[in-house]
Design a protein around this motif. Structure first.
Motif, PDB file in Angstrom:
ATOM      1  N   GLU A  29       0.841  -1.195   0.000  1.00  0.00           N
ATOM      2  CA  GLU A  29       0.000   0.000   0.000  1.00  0.00           C
ATOM      3  C   GLU A  29       0.881   1.253   0.000  1.00  0.00           C
ATOM      4  OE1 GLU A  29      -2.766  -0.493   3.306  1.00  0.00           O
ATOM      5  OE2 GLU A  29      -2.701  -2.672   3.009  1.00  0.00           O
ATOM      6  N   ASN A  30       0.595   2.172  -0.909  1.00  0.00           N
ATOM      7  CA  ASN A  30       1.342   3.432  -1.077  1.00  0.00           C
ATOM      8  C   ASN A  30       2.734   3.227  -1.673  1.00  0.00           C
ATOM      9  OD1 ASN A  30      -0.830   4.707   0.229  1.00  0.00           O
ATOM     10  ND2 ASN A  30       0.171   4.550   2.235  1.00  0.00           N
ATOM     11  N   TRP A  31       3.022   2.075  -2.239  1.00  0.00           N
ATOM     12  CA  TRP A  31       4.363   1.830  -2.745  1.00  0.00           C
ATOM     13  C   TRP A  31       4.575   2.436  -4.137  1.00  0.00           C
ATOM     14  CZ3 TRP A  31       8.782  -0.257  -0.620  1.00  0.00           C
ATOM     15  CH2 TRP A  31       8.650  -0.757   0.680  1.00  0.00           C
ATOM     16  N   ARG A  32       3.644   2.186  -5.038  1.00  0.00           N
ATOM     17  CA  ARG A  32       3.780   2.767  -6.373  1.00  0.00           C
ATOM     18  C   ARG A  32       3.674   4.287  -6.296  1.00  0.00           C
ATOM     19  NH1 ARG A  32       0.276   0.859 -11.617  1.00  0.00           N
ATOM     20  NH2 ARG A  32       1.034   2.417 -13.118  1.00  0.00           N
ATOM     21  N   ASP A  33       2.728   4.745  -5.492  1.00  0.00           N
ATOM     22  CA  ASP A  33       2.562   6.154  -5.172  1.00  0.00           C
ATOM     23  C   ASP A  33       1.579   6.214  -4.007  1.00  0.00           C
ATOM     24  OD1 ASP A  33       2.832   8.900  -5.235  1.00  0.00           O
ATOM     25  OD2 ASP A  33       2.533   9.049  -7.401  1.00  0.00           O
ATOM     26  N   VAL A  34       1.438   7.361  -3.401  1.00  0.00           N
ATOM     27  CA  VAL A  34       0.509   7.493  -2.282  1.00  0.00           C
ATOM     28  C   VAL A  34      -0.899   7.135  -2.763  1.00  0.00           C
ATOM     29  CG1 VAL A  34      -0.463   9.080  -0.594  1.00  0.00           C
ATOM     30  CG2 VAL A  34       1.963   9.252  -1.224  1.00  0.00           C
ATOM     31  N   LYS A  35      -1.551   6.262  -1.998  1.00  0.00           N
ATOM     32  CA  LYS A  35      -2.906   5.780  -2.283  1.00  0.00           C
ATOM     33  C   LYS A  35      -2.988   4.908  -3.538  1.00  0.00           C
ATOM     34  CE  LYS A  35      -5.236   9.527   0.173  1.00  0.00           C
ATOM     35  NZ  LYS A  35      -6.257  10.614   0.114  1.00  0.00           N
ATOM     36  N   GLN A  36      -1.861   4.348  -3.953  1.00  0.00           N
ATOM     37  CA  GLN A  36      -1.862   3.361  -5.041  1.00  0.00           C
ATOM     38  C   GLN A  36      -1.322   2.054  -4.483  1.00  0.00           C
ATOM     39  OE1 GLN A  36      -0.114   4.570  -8.737  1.00  0.00           O
ATOM     40  NE2 GLN A  36      -1.275   6.463  -8.856  1.00  0.00           N
ATOM     41  N   ASP A  37      -2.142   1.011  -4.539  1.00  0.00           N
ATOM     42  CA  ASP A  37      -1.834  -0.256  -3.885  1.00  0.00           C
ATOM     43  C   ASP A  37      -1.827  -1.408  -4.894  1.00  0.00           C
ATOM     44  OD1 ASP A  37      -2.215   1.432  -1.689  1.00  0.00           O
ATOM     45  OD2 ASP A  37      -4.234   0.654  -1.272  1.00  0.00           O
ATOM     46  N   TYR A  38      -1.161  -2.494  -4.521  1.00  0.00           N
ATOM     47  CA  TYR A  38      -1.234  -3.734  -5.295  1.00  0.00           C
ATOM     48  C   TYR A  38      -0.939  -4.894  -4.364  1.00  0.00           C
ATOM     49  CZ  TYR A  38       3.927  -3.858  -5.401  1.00  0.00           C
ATOM     50  OH  TYR A  38       5.255  -3.899  -5.051  1.00  0.00           O
ATOM     51  N   ILE A  66       6.826 -10.286 -12.108  1.00  0.00           N
ATOM     52  CA  ILE A  66       5.820  -9.610 -12.931  1.00  0.00           C
ATOM     53  C   ILE A  66       4.843  -8.843 -12.045  1.00  0.00           C
ATOM     54  CG2 ILE A  66       3.869  -9.983 -14.501  1.00  0.00           C
ATOM     55  CD1 ILE A  66       5.456 -12.483 -15.519  1.00  0.00           C
ATOM     56  N   GLN A  67       4.338  -9.475 -10.994  1.00  0.00           N
ATOM     57  CA  GLN A  67       3.376  -8.804 -10.127  1.00  0.00           C
ATOM     58  C   GLN A  67       3.950  -7.536  -9.515  1.00  0.00           C
ATOM     59  OE1 GLN A  67       0.474 -11.402  -7.683  1.00  0.00           O
ATOM     60  NE2 GLN A  67       2.279 -12.678  -7.898  1.00  0.00           N
ATOM     61  N   VAL A  68       5.187  -7.615  -9.053  1.00  0.00           N
ATOM     62  CA  VAL A  68       5.783  -6.451  -8.394  1.00  0.00           C
ATOM     63  C   VAL A  68       6.130  -5.369  -9.409  1.00  0.00           C
ATOM     64  CG1 VAL A  68       7.745  -5.637  -7.032  1.00  0.00           C
ATOM     65  CG2 VAL A  68       6.590  -7.767  -6.405  1.00  0.00           C
ATOM     66  N   MET A  69       6.682  -5.754 -10.552  1.00  0.00           N
ATOM     67  CA  MET A  69       7.022  -4.717 -11.525  1.00  0.00           C
ATOM     68  C   MET A  69       5.774  -4.031 -12.070  1.00  0.00           C
ATOM     69  SD  MET A  69      10.563  -5.709 -13.496  1.00  0.00           S
ATOM     70  CE  MET A  69      10.332  -7.424 -13.908  1.00  0.00           C
ATOM     71  N   LEU A  70       4.732  -4.791 -12.374  1.00  0.00           N
ATOM     72  CA  LEU A  70       3.482  -4.163 -12.800  1.00  0.00           C
ATOM     73  C   LEU A  70       2.898  -3.315 -11.673  1.00  0.00           C
ATOM     74  CD1 LEU A  70       1.682  -7.044 -14.759  1.00  0.00           C
ATOM     75  CD2 LEU A  70       2.746  -5.000 -15.725  1.00  0.00           C
ATOM     76  N   GLY A  71       2.931  -3.855 -10.451  1.00  0.00           N
ATOM     77  CA  GLY A  71       2.389  -3.127  -9.314  1.00  0.00           C
ATOM     78  C   GLY A  71       3.120  -1.834  -9.040  1.00  0.00           C
ATOM     79  N   GLN A  72       4.437  -1.820  -9.304  1.00  0.00           N
ATOM     80  CA  GLN A  72       5.234  -0.618  -9.075  1.00  0.00           C
ATOM     81  C   GLN A  72       5.193   0.341 -10.271  1.00  0.00           C
ATOM     82  OE1 GLN A  72       6.192  -1.436  -5.255  1.00  0.00           O
ATOM     83  NE2 GLN A  72       7.341   0.184  -6.221  1.00  0.00           N
ATOM     84  N   GLY A  73       4.523  -0.078 -11.341  1.00  0.00           N
ATOM     85  CA  GLY A  73       4.331   0.835 -12.458  1.00  0.00           C
ATOM     86  C   GLY A  73       5.187   0.594 -13.679  1.00  0.00           C
ATOM     87  N   VAL A  74       5.893  -0.537 -13.744  1.00  0.00           N
ATOM     88  CA  VAL A  74       6.689  -0.852 -14.936  1.00  0.00           C
ATOM     89  C   VAL A  74       5.784  -1.571 -15.937  1.00  0.00           C
ATOM     90  CG1 VAL A  74       8.722  -2.012 -15.859  1.00  0.00           C
ATOM     91  CG2 VAL A  74       8.768  -1.091 -13.529  1.00  0.00           C
TER      92      VAL A  74
END
Length: 499
Positions: free
Chosen positions: A89-98, A441-449
């Protein structure tokens, strides 16, 4: 001159330190090799353990299968609940979760991973979120869980680490492990080889051995202080060097997820057990002092604290050799990576299994030592890169901590993985690596790649065929999730701890 014992058969094993690492070593060795060995574990009731590694990953079940541990008994004894993944939670950006969930997403084709067909589906307006095609993720979102036929649900545990150590102590003592109470005050070494001859306790007792396992935590009394093996510091990549831990009562049903909530100078964990919640904040002392970290944690917990906030200091990195002479370091003595992906207990387990595979029954040889160190080094470096990924690839620019994480130089091995996925959508697993393709894949997509292109094999499907292919996967998952019981209800029936 003392005789070098390097060529002697190994029969006497001394485990220095208890806690999760020490008792996992004791359990593993005594169950598999106990009839051949004299195993002694030295620990002091006066020395506390870190005891906050309460979230695990599915590989722990392999260790339990090896030991023939009854799951229901273990879970009741350790206040355990089930875990299907980690909510970032809030990792990709504030209030953006995966969610980084366990298990697989979709169905791969021999030419390309499922992500390529999903990307084609998104391009054509035919696909939902990537997570819609993962059973574990959808079950976690619905707060549901059950054991499914043919191991159809991949899961791990949330557990009380101190209770787990007590549980394994009873297990180990049944297989002949002798526990010795006392503090280690001196380590004696052979003059010629530098190998450890014995450890002396504050009681005056001297414990001799052929092989010593250092489970003394961050102090690394044997491999670090006595044998002088250097520590490789990774804080230039992993800025967090401190943590605060506190326990709170359960205020609602336990969810089958570890929560990882990014804050302005680190992140907070919430780990739900049966009767309480483990809470903590991992932070960088360069950007936040202890007082503010404690305040941030206490302002973001549910319920009154059951324990006083405890500050833990650490240096991320690894021992340059985890096996040196007749000493093997396992657990925190061998190195430490913050618990963002719940890998601490896994690394203990891998060290134990590797030691059992290479156990020097007929005498310690350098080739075994070299191979052990080579494998251990490669394994922790792969995990290190995966953890750095979470910090480096983010859109957060709201604090100096996150801006510096974004701009830092990263290992070339990680940069290659990011570039490969961004350019081609491809991920290739390194042999014996912990995290499989779907985790990356899950983490890279979740982080915005987001990859710039997909594999051409996905273009061979027409819209109707692709829609049917994707729809069948998601609908089958939805039908399964609807039938699952709520996680808390399942835990209550399956493994409720005694009141």
């Amino acid at each position: 001159m003392q005789k070098d014992n390097r060529d002697n058969k190994v029969r006497r094993v001394v485990i220095a330190g208890g806690g999760t690492a020490g008792w996992m070593v004791a359990a593993g060795l005594s169950k598999t090799l106990g009839k051949l060995l004299d195993i002694r574990l030295v620990e002091s009731d006066e020395i506390g353990t870190v005891g906050v590694g309460e979230a695990t990953i599915p590989t722990l079940m392999n260790f339990h299968h090896l030991l023939d541990i009854n799951e229901q008994e273990f879970m009741a004894a350790t206040q355990a609940t089930f875990k299907l993944g980690i909510s970032f939670e809030n990792w990709r950006d504030v209030k953006q979760d995966y969610i980084h969930s366990f298990g697989l997403t979709g169905t791969d084709h021999w030419t390309a991973g499922f992500q390529h067909f999903w990307m084609k589906g998104r391009e054509r307006g035919l696909a939902g979120d990537y997570g819609d095609y993962c059973l574990e993720l959808k079950a976690a979102q619905a707060n549901k869980f059950a054991h499914l036929p043919r191991n159809g649900m991949n899961y791990a545990y949330h557990l009380d680490a101190s209770a787990y150590a007590r549980y394994l102590r009873k297990f180990s003592e049944r297989f002949g492990v002798k526990r010795i109470e006392g503090k280690i005050v001196e380590v004696s070494q052979h003059a010629g080889s530098g190998d450890i001859r014995s450890i002396r306790l504050d009681s005056g007792a001297e414990i001799e051995g052929d092989l010593f396992i250092d489970c003394t935590g961050f102090r690394a009394l044997l491999i670090g202080q006595a044998m002088g093996v250097e520590y490789e510091d990774w804080s230039h990549w992993l800025f967090c060097d401190s943590a605060v831990a506190v326990q709170t009562p359960s205020t609602g049903p336990a969810i089958p997820l570890t929560r990882s909530i990014a804050r302005d100078s680190g992140w907070q964990w919430r780990i739900p057990l049966q009767s309480r919640v483990g809470n903590g904040i991992v932070f960088s002392s360069r950007y936040m002092d202890d007082e503010r970290a404690v305040g941030t944690l206490l302002a973001n917990i549910d319920g009154e604290p059951l324990t006083k906030p405890r500050v833990i200091k650490f240096t991320p990195g690894q021992r340059r050799k985890v096996w040196n002479g007749n000493c093997v370091a396992i657990g925190l003595a061998s190195g430490f990576l913050e618990p963002i992906e719940s890998t601490s207990i896994h690394l203990i387990q891998r060290g134990i299994v590797r030691l059992m595979q290479m156990f020097p029954s007929d005498g310690i040889c350098q080739s075994d030592i070299d191979e052990y160190n080579k494998q251990a080094n490669a394994e922790i470096e792969h995990i290190r890169d995966f953890i750095i990924l979470h910090y480096h690839v983010t859109n957060r620019q709201d604090s100096a901590f996150w801006r510096d994480c974004c701009s830092m130089a990263i290992p070339a091995s990680l940069q290659h993985r990011i570039d490969l996925f961004r350019e081609t959508g491809r991920v290739f697993r390194v042999p014996n690596e912990l995290f499989a393709e779907n985790s990356w894949i899950q983490v890279m997509l979740g982080q915005g790649v987001m990859p710039r292109r997909h594999h051409q094999s996905a273009d061979l499907m027409g819209d109707a065929e692709l829609s049917h292919f994707l729809g069948n996967i998601s609908s089958a998952i939805d039908k399964t999730v609807v039938q699952l019981p709520l996680h808390q209800e399942y835990v209550d029936k399956y493994c409720r701890a005694p009141a």
